[in-house]
Each structure stands twice: as C-alpha cells, then as structure tokens.
Design an enzyme around this catalytic site. Structure first.
Site, PDB file in Angstrom:
ATOM      1  CG  HIS A   1      -9.263  -0.283   0.045  1.00  0.00           C
ATOM      2  ND1 HIS A   1      -8.567  -0.471   1.220  1.00  0.00           N
ATOM      3  CD2 HIS A   1     -10.579  -0.296   0.382  1.00  0.00           C
ATOM      4  CE1 HIS A   1      -9.420  -0.590   2.226  1.00  0.00           C
ATOM      5  NE2 HIS A   1     -10.651  -0.477   1.748  1.00  0.00           N
TER       6      HIS A   1
ATOM      7  CG  MET B   1      -8.385   6.797   3.101  1.00  0.00           C
ATOM      8  SD  MET B   1      -7.390   6.913   4.591  1.00  0.00           S
ATOM      9  CE  MET B   1      -6.550   5.337   4.549  1.00  0.00           C
TER      10      MET B   1
ATOM     11  CG  ASP C   1      -5.072   2.008   1.322  1.00  0.00           C
ATOM     12  OD1 ASP C   1      -6.026   1.223   1.249  1.00  0.00           O
ATOM     13  OD2 ASP C   1      -3.917   1.653   1.612  1.00  0.00           O
TER      14      ASP C   1
ATOM     15  CG  MET D   1     -11.251   2.853   2.725  1.00  0.00           C
ATOM     16  SD  MET D   1      -9.657   2.867   3.556  1.00  0.00           S
ATOM     17  CE  MET D   1      -8.588   2.945   2.139  1.00  0.00           C
TER      18      MET D   1
ATOM     19  CG  HIS E   1      -3.799  -1.742  -1.600  1.00  0.00           C
ATOM     20  ND1 HIS E   1      -4.891  -2.533  -1.906  1.00  0.00           N
ATOM     21  CD2 HIS E   1      -4.169  -0.998  -0.528  1.00  0.00           C
ATOM     22  CE1 HIS E   1      -5.871  -2.284  -1.053  1.00  0.00           C
ATOM     23  NE2 HIS E   1      -5.463  -1.354  -0.207  1.00  0.00           N
TER      24      HIS E   1
ATOM     25  CG  MET F   1     -11.103  -3.512   5.532  1.00  0.00           C
ATOM     26  SD  MET F   1      -9.636  -3.033   4.603  1.00  0.00           S
ATOM     27  CE  MET F   1      -8.699  -2.133   5.848  1.00  0.00           C
TER      28      MET F   1
ATOM     29  CB  SER G   1      -0.878   0.019   1.249  1.00  0.00           C
ATOM     30  OG  SER G   1      -1.393   1.331   1.429  1.00  0.00           O
TER      31      SER G   1
ATOM     32  CG  ASP H   1      -5.855  -3.268   3.280  1.00  0.00           C
ATOM     33  OD1 ASP H   1      -4.824  -2.945   3.891  1.00  0.00           O
ATOM     34  OD2 ASP H   1      -6.496  -2.483   2.550  1.00  0.00           O
TER      35      ASP H   1
END
Ligand code: DX5
Ligand code: ZN
Length: 217
Positions: free
Chosen positions: A65, A36, A34, A67, A32, A137, A8, A175
């Site tokens: 991913h 957010m 993330d 979020m 990966h 998760m 990540s 993850d």
C-alpha cells in the site's frame, strides 16, 4: 467468498520480523506492507530492502500500500521486491490513475486503488474495470493504531452495490482500525480483505486474533 485477513507488518516486531512473518505464513492470507514517504503522509515507514527480505520467506501473497507522492516511480521496484498486489492513492495519482493501474497490471501484479476517508467513494467508480481491488481507508493513512471510522461501512456498501450492478469482480479491501468487533459488519457490507495491524500484533495470541477476524462473518 471467505473473508481474507491481511495483517499489516507496520505493527510487527521489526527486531523479530522473521518470526512474525513465519507466524503470518501459518495463519494469515496476505501480508500487507505500508510504505510511507514522509511527504504524502507525515510519517516514514520502510521500503524495498524490507520487502525483499520478507519475500525470501513469505509463503503468502505480498500486498503493498503505497502512501507516497508520484507512486508510479516505484511500481517496478515493488514488482522486483516480491509484491503481487500493489495499491496507490487516487489523491496522489490524479490524472495518472488509469495509466498507473494499467502499468501495475502490465508488471504482472494485481492493481489496487486507495482512497482516504474524506474522498467520496463515487470517485472510485470511473476506475471500475481497470482495478483488481479497491482499498477503502477506514482511518486517515499515516499511522497504525487509530480508531475505526464507522461511516466507512456505508462507503464499502456503496462500492459493493456499484460493483455488483456492473458485474465487476474487483475485491474490496478495508484498512485502519479493523478488529474482531467490526469485522462482521465489514464483511456484511461487502469487504473481501481486511487489513489489521495493531489488533493482530498487540494481541496476546496474534494467530487467534487473525482467526477471530476471519471467522467474524
Ligand atoms: C495506515 C495503514 C494501515 C495501518 C493499519 O496508514 O495504511 O495499514 O497500519 O493499522 P491498524 O490496524 O493498527 O489501524
Ligand atoms: Zn495500509
């Protein structure tokens, strides 16, 4: 199947991101991302300009991913930013979940469905056949560097058993708090892809850290 490692970049050195991506090109399986929004999770990370810049030099698949609230708003932008694996949270999508998975596939990406540790793993079962991978998760989404929640192993095993019972080939990604000491147990429970942020990027030798996660099984 060989365990795949997806570092990540949340824990990468953003002032030297090109260097870190070239290192991942040599040693990792997947990158990966993330994403957010400060609303679905209490933190903001990065978005499309960063993904596009990485896509220019990435030689391995890019896995985003999300979020974020209303994840479906961003599927097309992800596809245009070089993402080939895209996951969103069941908690964020609710009744739009099946439609979202189909929309991701129709944009030519692999569709992933994520749950936080407080969502029963059985809630994923209705989507077997509609998703290409499931992301369990093993910490609560929002921050890198948290401690691995050991109950996640049972959740992975329960999902693996259900996938096998149904003869479904979806992959299981895990993850949060993953490192070389829990990787073997995760692989034994049925994980196919391990995301790792701090254990890779805070290691003295990140390439060796990636190899030791991959070879843990
Ligand atoms: C948490 C993120 C994870 C995180 C992993 O919200 O989804 O991908 O960056 O980082 P570590 O491996 O440090 O827990
Ligand atoms: Zn993640």
């Amino acid at each position: 199947m060989q365990l795949q490692v997806a570092p990540s970049i949340l824990s990468a050195d953003f002032a030297n991101l090109g260097r870190d991506i070239r290192m991942l090109n040599r040693s990792a399986d997947i990158i990966h991302f993330d994403v957010m929004d400060g609303s679905f999770v209490p933190n903001i990370s990065f978005g499309f300009p960063v993904m596009k810049a990485v896509a220019e030099i990435a030689k391995i698949p890019m896995d985003a991913h999300l979020m974020v609230v209303n994840p479906h708003k961003w599927f097309e932008s992800c596809a245009k930013s070089g993402v080939s694996m895209l996951s969103f949270h069941l908690e964020a999508a609710g009744r739009k979940t099946s439609g979202n998975l189909a929309a991701i596939r129709s944009l030519g990406m692999k569709a992933g469905l994520v749950i936080n540790p407080d969502i029963p793993v059985q809630r994923l079962f209705p989507y077997i056949g509609k998703a290409d991978y499931f992301l369990i998760m093993s910490v609560f989404a929002g921050f890198g560097g948290q401690k691995f929640i050991y109950e996640s192993l049972d959740r992975v095993a329960a999902l693996k058993a259900e996938l096998e019972a149904r003869g479904d080939a979806a992959l299981i990604e895990v993850d949060g708090g993953v490192n070389a000491s829990n990787a073997a147990a995760l692989a034994a429970a049925g994980a196919d892809i391990l995301v790792a942020g701090s254990s890779v990027f805070s290691a003295k030798d990140p390439e060796a850290a990636i190899a030791s996660i991959r070879n843990a099984q």
